[in-house]
Enzyme design. Sequence first.
Site, PDB file in Angstrom:
ATOM      1  N   GLU A  66       0.909  -1.411  -0.016  1.00 43.32           N
ATOM      2  CA  GLU A  66       0.206  -0.422   0.203  1.00 43.32           C
ATOM      3  C   GLU A  66       0.765   1.142   0.081  1.00 43.32           C
ATOM      4  OE1 GLU A  66      -3.360  -0.258  -0.027  1.00 43.32           O
ATOM      5  OE2 GLU A  66      -3.450  -1.800   0.711  1.00 43.32           O
ATOM      6  N   CYS A 109      -2.556   9.063   3.036  1.00 39.93           N
ATOM      7  CA  CYS A 109      -2.138   8.579   1.243  1.00 39.93           C
ATOM      8  C   CYS A 109      -2.915   8.675   0.743  1.00 39.93           C
ATOM      9  CB  CYS A 109      -1.620   6.929   1.093  1.00 39.93           C
ATOM     10  SG  CYS A 109      -3.400   6.326   2.344  1.00 39.93           S
ATOM     11  N   GLU A 143       4.583  13.106  -4.793  1.00 38.73           N
ATOM     12  CA  GLU A 143       3.999  12.944  -3.012  1.00 38.73           C
ATOM     13  C   GLU A 143       4.501  14.040  -2.570  1.00 38.73           C
ATOM     14  OE1 GLU A 143       3.880   9.455  -1.006  1.00 38.73           O
ATOM     15  OE2 GLU A 143       1.954   9.869  -0.501  1.00 38.73           O
TER      16      GLU A 143
END
Length: 493
Positions: free
Chosen positions: A259, A294, A393
């Site tokens: 993940e 996330c 990110e």
Amino acid sequence: MGELARTDGLRLPGRAIVDGAAVEPRATFDNVSPRDGGILGQVARCGAADVDRAVASARAAFEDGRWREQPYRAKKQVLHKLADLIETHLEELATLESLDMGKPIADARAFDIPASANSFRYYAEALDKLYGEVGPHHPDRISWVVHEPLGVIGCIVPWNFPLNMAAWKVAPALAMGNSVVLKPAEQSPMTAIRLGELALEAGLPPGVLNVVPGYGEEAGQALGRHMDVDMLAFTGSGSVGGLLMRYAGKSNLKRVSLELGGKSPQIVFADCPDMEAAAQAAAWGIFFNQGEVCTAASRLLVENGIKAEFVARVVAIAKAIVPGDPLDPDTRFGAMVSEEQMTGVLRRIQRAEADGAKLLLGGQRVREESGGFFVTPTVFDDVDPASALAQQEVFGPVLGAIGFDTTEEAFRLANQTVYGLAAGVWTADVTRAHRAARAIRSGLVWINGWDACDITMPFGGFRQSGFGRDRSMHALEKYADLKAITITLGPQK
Ligand code: NAD
């Protein structure tokens, strides 16, 4: 300001849990609080030898069946008891989480800890609802398919939702009958250690859940390379995810589930049915948990006709989100997890300015006198879709707005990163909503809402956001293998 959560008398856990007992550490590291930069205490710095012991104890527990072979009802009772204990210790766990990670205590109380308990409840109830299959009819054979637990699962988790990320993995892994070695992030080890202690109190046999705090390159790598670990269940960055695949390939070909990160778009069309709800979602979609999420909606894609007005609304909401002491119950936005994380976020903000994005709000460190690591909610407009801010990110409270003119352009922009974790779409047009849901390559799509999360729905990403799913019945399957069994019938007597 409300009354600060009490820390007097709070025990700060720091020892590894192996084979049912807390272990005297060979080495330790400083556990730093993001709230004031102070040292909370010492935490075991587990190395290869400690991981070896933990894996050996998990293996022994798996092989002798002390947990795996217990009746469903008994397993259910233990997992429910663990959920009860998490709820009974809500205040303690929420305070540990807030101290360790810098998140607002209000969020830890309302979300992190209850959601973690709920994971254990869900998988307690789910564990006897995963049916096998019976093969097609054959005159001389009978075949069926069963789910078998994998064995020893290494769970490596990040620091942004320390207990909840652990619960998403540990609960289904245990429910399937596996044994677990849990490696929490070095920034936030305390609630994972408490989970190990509470599991024993709930009646989980020794060795079934071991907890090995320590650094990623030490404890994490040792788990990743271990020859007797059957699977790695990982949540974290793409770079470490790649390392784990390498470790698996160079050791025993253990399976890996990842993940990873995201650069999730929030797409607002001019026919959005509720502009205020969309603006709130655009702001909280990135500023919840200081943007250290996330699925954070870090890209705001807005139809050009309404962009100026909509972005102004979001900025007005963001202005009222003021960083505060994480232990204050009135705080809605806390500290960045570490000095390193704060510095990285500030660096990305500078880079975005240098790349020509227009800074509308924030962009600074604040509350420096506290010694803590606080960054203001930050909003950029006119972000170049190819720039670093739109592509990489940040994992912090930084929102970048991008305009679009057509539906096709919106979908193209949405898919124009290497990630594919979550997306939000705001439109009153049901056809466009359906088309968006199919066109956007991400594991989660929320229409006219954001973060409509639930343990019953699978969670995970497409492309470089990873593979494998947490939550839902699919997570149970992840911790199992299929075995096909066939009986050949003898002649009729
Ligand atoms: P990270 O990858 O740096 O660390 C995650 C875990 O991996 C930690 O426990 C760390 O100690 C361990 N680790 C680090 N180096 C290792 C190595 N060489 N071998 C083995 N283990 C190692 O990530 P982070 O900074 O803790 O978390 C942030 C990242 O996690 C972001 O990219 C975020 O998007 C992602 N994340 C994803 C999800 C999701 O469900 N998709 C959820 C939360 C966070």
